[in-house]
Design an enzyme around this catalytic site. Structure first.
Site, short mmCIF file in Angstrom:
data_model
loop_
_atom_site.label_atom_id
_atom_site.label_comp_id
_atom_site.label_asym_id
_atom_site.label_seq_id
_atom_site.Cartn_x
_atom_site.Cartn_y
_atom_site.Cartn_z
N PRO A 1 0.80 -1.24 0.00
CA PRO A 1 0.00 0.00 0.00
C PRO A 1 0.83 1.29 0.00
O PRO A 1 0.32 2.33 -0.39
CB PRO A 1 -0.81 -0.10 1.31
CG PRO A 1 0.04 -0.95 2.20
CD PRO A 1 0.70 -1.95 1.29
N PHE B 1 -2.06 -2.89 -16.59
CA PHE B 1 -3.48 -2.68 -16.34
C PHE B 1 -4.03 -1.47 -17.10
O PHE B 1 -5.21 -1.16 -16.96
CB PHE B 1 -3.73 -2.47 -14.84
CG PHE B 1 -3.82 -3.77 -14.06
CD1 PHE B 1 -4.81 -4.69 -14.34
CD2 PHE B 1 -2.91 -4.06 -13.06
CE1 PHE B 1 -4.90 -5.88 -13.63
CE2 PHE B 1 -3.00 -5.25 -12.35
CZ PHE B 1 -4.00 -6.15 -12.63
N HIS C 1 10.84 3.11 -18.97
CA HIS C 1 10.23 3.20 -17.65
C HIS C 1 11.05 4.10 -16.73
O HIS C 1 12.22 4.37 -17.00
CB HIS C 1 10.09 1.81 -17.01
CG HIS C 1 8.93 1.02 -17.56
ND1 HIS C 1 9.00 0.32 -18.74
CD2 HIS C 1 7.67 0.85 -17.09
CE1 HIS C 1 7.84 -0.26 -18.98
NE2 HIS C 1 7.00 0.04 -18.00
N LYS D 1 12.35 1.17 -11.51
CA LYS D 1 11.87 -0.16 -11.89
C LYS D 1 13.03 -1.14 -11.81
O LYS D 1 14.11 -0.86 -12.35
CB LYS D 1 11.29 -0.11 -13.31
CG LYS D 1 10.69 -1.43 -13.76
CD LYS D 1 9.92 -1.26 -15.06
CE LYS D 1 9.38 -2.57 -15.58
NZ LYS D 1 8.50 -3.26 -14.65
P1 NAP Z 1 7.11 0.81 -5.72
O1 NAP Z 1 6.64 2.21 -5.59
O2 NAP Z 1 8.58 0.53 -5.59
O3 NAP Z 1 6.31 -0.07 -4.65
C1 NAP Z 1 6.68 -1.38 -4.34
C2 NAP Z 1 6.05 -1.77 -3.02
O4 NAP Z 1 6.53 -3.09 -2.67
C3 NAP Z 1 6.44 -0.86 -1.85
O5 NAP Z 1 5.35 -0.77 -0.95
C4 NAP Z 1 7.60 -1.63 -1.23
O6 NAP Z 1 7.83 -1.32 0.13
C5 NAP Z 1 7.11 -3.04 -1.38
N1 NAP Z 1 8.26 -3.95 -1.24
C6 NAP Z 1 9.48 -3.82 -1.79
N2 NAP Z 1 10.29 -4.82 -1.37
C7 NAP Z 1 9.53 -5.58 -0.55
C8 NAP Z 1 9.79 -6.73 0.22
N3 NAP Z 1 10.99 -7.34 0.18
N4 NAP Z 1 8.78 -7.23 0.97
C9 NAP Z 1 7.56 -6.64 0.99
N5 NAP Z 1 7.27 -5.53 0.29
C10 NAP Z 1 8.25 -5.02 -0.47
O7 NAP Z 1 6.67 0.18 -7.12
P2 NAP Z 1 5.35 0.47 -7.96
O8 NAP Z 1 5.67 1.40 -9.06
O9 NAP Z 1 4.24 0.76 -7.04
O10 NAP Z 1 5.13 -0.96 -8.62
C11 NAP Z 1 4.74 -2.08 -7.84
C12 NAP Z 1 4.71 -3.32 -8.75
O11 NAP Z 1 3.70 -3.14 -9.75
C13 NAP Z 1 6.02 -3.57 -9.51
O12 NAP Z 1 6.21 -4.96 -9.66
C14 NAP Z 1 5.77 -2.95 -10.88
O13 NAP Z 1 6.56 -3.55 -11.89
C15 NAP Z 1 4.31 -3.28 -11.04
N6 NAP Z 1 3.56 -2.40 -11.94
C16 NAP Z 1 2.53 -3.01 -12.61
C17 NAP Z 1 1.73 -2.27 -13.43
C18 NAP Z 1 0.60 -2.97 -14.13
O14 NAP Z 1 -0.17 -2.30 -14.81
N7 NAP Z 1 0.47 -4.27 -14.00
C19 NAP Z 1 1.96 -0.91 -13.58
C20 NAP Z 1 2.99 -0.29 -12.88
C21 NAP Z 1 3.78 -1.06 -12.04
P3 NAP Z 1 9.08 -0.33 0.54
O15 NAP Z 1 8.59 1.04 0.23
O16 NAP Z 1 9.30 -0.60 1.98
O17 NAP Z 1 10.25 -0.73 -0.31
#
Ligand code: NAP
Length: 268
Positions: A11, A128, A155, A159
């Site tokens: 979150p 998505f 990106h 990433k």
């Molecule tokens: P982000 O801002 O880096 O968020 C990642 C989240 O995961 C943060 O809450 C982070 O917590 C947590 N996390 C990282 N390492 C962890 C661990 N070892 N254990 C538990 N939680 C952990 O990334 P984002 O841009 O939101 O993207 C999240 C995911 O969605 C990625 O895999 C990205 O590739 C994917 N994504 C998908 C779409 C889609 O349309 N499908 C679009 C964009 C992104 P901390 O803050 O503590 O590190």
């Protein structure tokens, strides 16, 4: 109306924050708990200033799934963590919607087995954004007539996986219809390693990572005296929320893993 009860992992992330906002603004959805790697026992409003939601945070997914009743689990974290969370949710009979990219083929096949064994749905979408899904579908249509193709994906620099899940998925879709061919000069070589990008079964994928970017992809088809470019840009993570919303609504209709949002859209 009974709201769909949702548990969200990640979150505090950029996608996670948008998802909290989307769920909060949708009366058909109810956020009942979050899984985070820190903040165990706190309420979401204590760690996220953008929300007043008092839902509990768990660090351990098993404790979360056994303590809180939910219909759908959403994962927006990182690949290895997302896999463990999703498998645990499916094993508990909770439908899963996964935005986290970078799962291996073995992980996808294991999740498929678990979803089918438990008779629950699991939608995993590398992208998505509805526009990005259409970009992939249009690329597949074009590849039948234009077999020479390269993908450029761009990106933000935070990433961690490359190439993007969207690029890999695009290549997979193109491969379904494209006649196999050796592109470029038969004697082509790289004087500097990596100059031609990743090579996925003969299709080159180039990955750029820079601050200022969000998620962008261009699929370029080349032919005699013409180029066809199919391009999509996500300028904000808000662009992913329509597809996430749709997947949460639809996932309970499935009893297996569905990979790719195009498989739940009406594209006729
Ligand atoms: P982000 O801002 O880096 O968020 C990642 C989240 O995961 C943060 O809450 C982070 O917590 C947590 N996390 C990282 N390492 C962890 C661990 N070892 N254990 C538990 N939680 C952990 O990334 P984002 O841009 O939101 O993207 C999240 C995911 O969605 C990625 O895999 C990205 O590739 C994917 N994504 C998908 C779409 C889609 O349309 N499908 C679009 C964009 C992104 P901390 O803050 O503590 O590190």
């Amino acid at each position: 109306m009974v709201a769909i009860k949702i548990i969200l992992a990640g979150p505090r992330g950029k996608m996670g924050k948008e998802a909290v906002k989307m769920i909060e603004n949708e009366p058909k959805f109810e956020l009942v708990s979050c899984i985070d790697r820190k903040n165990n026992g706190k309420k979401l409003s204590e760690v996220l200033s953008s929300t007043a939601l008092q839902v509990p945070i768990f660090e351990d997914p098993e404790s979360c799934f056994s303590s809180v009743k939910a219909d759908v689990f959403i994962d927006l974290t990182i690949p290895n963590v997302g896999y463990i969370n999703t498998k645990a949710a499916l094993e508990r009979g909770i439908h899963a919607v996964v935005g986290t990219s970078g799962f291996t083929d073995e992980q996808l096949s294991e999740l498929t087995k678990t979803a089918e064994a438990k008779g629950v749905g699991c939608i995993i979408a590398p992208n998505f954004a509805l526009g990005a899904v259409l970009m992939m579908v249009f690329s597949k249509m074009a590849a039948k007539y234009f077999p020479d193709v390269e993908v450029i994906e761009k990106h933000h620099d935070q990433k961690i996986d490359a190439p993007s899940g969207t690029a890999v998925k695009t290549v997979e879709m193109i491969k379904e219809v494209r006649q196999a061919k050796q592109q470029g000069h038969p004697d082509e070589y790289e004087s500097i390693e990596g100059a031609r990008g990743a090579n996925i079964d003969g299709i080159h994928v180039h990955s750029m990572r820079l601050p200022g970017l969000v998620a962008h992809q261009e699929v370029v088809f080349g032919s005699k005296s013409q180029l066809l470019s199919i391009k999509h840009d996500s300028f904000h993570r808000e662009s992913f929320m329509d597809g996430l919303h749709l997947a949460v609504e639809e996932v309970s209709k499935y009893k297996t893993l569905v990979y790719g949002l195009e498989n739940i859209l009406d594209l006729q």
